[in-house]
Design a protein around this motif. Sequence first.
Motif, PDB file in Angstrom:
ATOM      1  N   LEU A  37      12.644  17.816   5.903  1.00  0.00           N
ATOM      2  CA  LEU A  37      14.068  18.141   5.862  1.00  0.00           C
ATOM      3  C   LEU A  37      14.896  16.849   5.737  1.00  0.00           C
ATOM      4  CD1 LEU A  37      15.773  20.848   8.049  1.00  0.00           C
ATOM      5  CD2 LEU A  37      16.983  18.785   7.348  1.00  0.00           C
ATOM      6  N   THR A  38      15.498  16.671   4.580  1.00  0.00           N
ATOM      7  CA  THR A  38      16.357  15.515   4.305  1.00  0.00           C
ATOM      8  C   THR A  38      17.702  16.073   3.828  1.00  0.00           C
ATOM      9  OG1 THR A  38      15.730  15.447   1.979  1.00  0.00           O
ATOM     10  CG2 THR A  38      14.345  14.183   3.528  1.00  0.00           C
ATOM     11  N   HIS A  58      20.615  15.807  10.450  1.00  0.00           N
ATOM     12  CA  HIS A  58      21.050  16.337   9.149  1.00  0.00           C
ATOM     13  C   HIS A  58      21.568  17.775   9.295  1.00  0.00           C
ATOM     14  CE1 HIS A  58      19.348  12.782   7.571  1.00  0.00           C
ATOM     15  NE2 HIS A  58      18.102  13.178   7.484  1.00  0.00           N
ATOM     16  N   VAL A  59      20.898  18.561  10.115  1.00  0.00           N
ATOM     17  CA  VAL A  59      21.278  19.970  10.281  1.00  0.00           C
ATOM     18  C   VAL A  59      22.665  20.073  10.916  1.00  0.00           C
ATOM     19  CG1 VAL A  59      20.738  22.115  11.508  1.00  0.00           C
ATOM     20  CG2 VAL A  59      18.910  20.830  10.371  1.00  0.00           C
ATOM     21  N   THR A  60      22.895  19.312  11.981  1.00  0.00           N
ATOM     22  CA  THR A  60      24.201  19.407  12.643  1.00  0.00           C
ATOM     23  C   THR A  60      25.289  18.775  11.777  1.00  0.00           C
ATOM     24  OG1 THR A  60      23.598  17.471  13.956  1.00  0.00           O
ATOM     25  CG2 THR A  60      23.336  19.595  15.004  1.00  0.00           C
ATOM     26  N   ALA A  61      24.941  17.708  11.048  1.00  0.00           N
ATOM     27  CA  ALA A  61      25.921  17.080  10.156  1.00  0.00           C
ATOM     28  C   ALA A  61      26.369  18.052   9.063  1.00  0.00           C
ATOM     29  CB  ALA A  61      25.343  15.809   9.537  1.00  0.00           C
ATOM     30  N   SER A  65      24.075  25.669  12.768  1.00  0.00           N
ATOM     31  CA  SER A  65      23.656  25.803  14.162  1.00  0.00           C
ATOM     32  C   SER A  65      22.189  25.404  14.262  1.00  0.00           C
ATOM     33  CB  SER A  65      23.850  27.252  14.602  1.00  0.00           C
ATOM     34  OG  SER A  65      23.393  27.418  15.923  1.00  0.00           O
ATOM     35  N   LEU A  66      21.874  24.708  15.342  1.00  0.00           N
ATOM     36  CA  LEU A  66      20.515  24.194  15.506  1.00  0.00           C
ATOM     37  C   LEU A  66      19.916  24.665  16.825  1.00  0.00           C
ATOM     38  CD1 LEU A  66      18.198  22.233  14.646  1.00  0.00           C
ATOM     39  CD2 LEU A  66      19.460  20.425  15.849  1.00  0.00           C
TER      40      LEU A  66
END
Lengths: 395, 94
Positions: free
Chosen positions: A93-94, A140-143, A147-148
């Motif tokens: 995940l990038t 990266h997900v929160t940026a 929702s994580l």
Amino acid sequence: MTLSPPLGLLAEITHRCPLQCPYCSNPLELVARSGELPTETWLDIIDQAAALGILQIHFSGGEPMARSDLAQLIARADQCGLYANLITSGVQLTPETLAPLVAAGLPHVQLSFQDIETAAADTMSGYRGSLEKKLAAARHVTAAGLSLTANFVIQRENCARVPEMIQLGLALGVHRIEIAHVQYHGWSMVNRSRLLPSREQLDAVTAAVEQARAAHAGRLVIDYVIPDYYADYPKACMAGWGRRFINVSPAGNVLPCHAAETITAAPIPNITTASLAEIWNESALFNLYRGTGWMAEPCRSCERRELDWGGCRCQALALTGDAAATDPVCSRSVDRPKIDAALAEAASGDADLVYRRYGGAPSLSAVIARSGATKQSRARDGSGLLRSARNDDKK
Amino acid sequence: MTEPLGPKAIPGFPRHVRFQFDAVRERWVVLAPERMFVPDEQAVEILKLVDGLRSVESIAAELAARYQAPEDIVLADVAVMLADLAARGALQVA
């Protein structure tokens, strides 16, 4: 009585995964890339799922990001009104691989962590540098505004670090944390005696979770899953067989749970030969342990029969040889001594880990021999198993 | 017991929470990660007015006018219901 439609679909779109966790929930017999369903079939499954009443879809695997059509599948789910959840190891995940998924309408990512110490995480995942990549993935997900959920998989070697795991989750800005003890099926059954925590370890984790829940109420949701071997009553596995969930395997097998390919009392339905609605409503497999009519004693007359639905069918089969038996973790089961024996054995368990790899699975009889082995015979059989598993992997 | 929201609080659905109509079961649902809430009829009418812009008192005022109900009672109900959903992570409050 009319049958309620299912709520959730677990879409195991591939078994390919860069990680090799020895407690993977996938079956020992993994589906190769050549055996995976094509994109069009998955799109059709998503359409059928929405029409059937499914509201949430969990893209899982293996590593779902290993499939290049993931964004296409998420987009279709979003168009159909299905709430999409990506369950990922995060090592691929990038910002570049995430962007198309965000554009497709993905609201939520669940990221697994094997540990929060680099060396221990490498050992458990069989992947060098996994922790660093996962931490980057979380950012990266929160940026991206998603929702994580951080999913920490707990076993004896990392359970002391649960308070730090929760702190890490908070620092990463997650909305939800799962503290999930390993459940013992498939690969984790092979490694059970190396993974089960002690009662004291479990109690310490439970206390840490309760403390964190109180401290962060309203800000953080913490879901907690205990190893059911320590419970007095079984878990309501999948909220009951064929009651809420459908699992579709990479090859299109349609199952009441991800371990149900071990059940042999009914043929395994496949999406290429029947519709999702037909399978949910009419298949022998989904009706096999649905409701309470199939139950024998002590379940049949138990006041908890509609609370736990008899527990886990796959666990009953694996440990008693009878999938229709009461889940042996139940204190009322005649087979409970098998669980207690496993706990006693684990207290001195020191076998090498068998990693989840294509062709890495020991034979079923070897699994049974291993999990039931005395210390002496395990020292002989266990090391041989591991060697042959590794050799197979290199072929 | 969750504290009710203040009258000036502004509730909204976070990006990862969906309030939608379930056509198969013919009811409204709130979908969140690994969670689903099924609001009752009264809660549905409240949630339809949640848009991240309106305050709790504004939502209550509209419902009180619509149903010709006493505004203070409606306000109390709205503040409790929304606080409960916020405590479960399904609403954010500005």
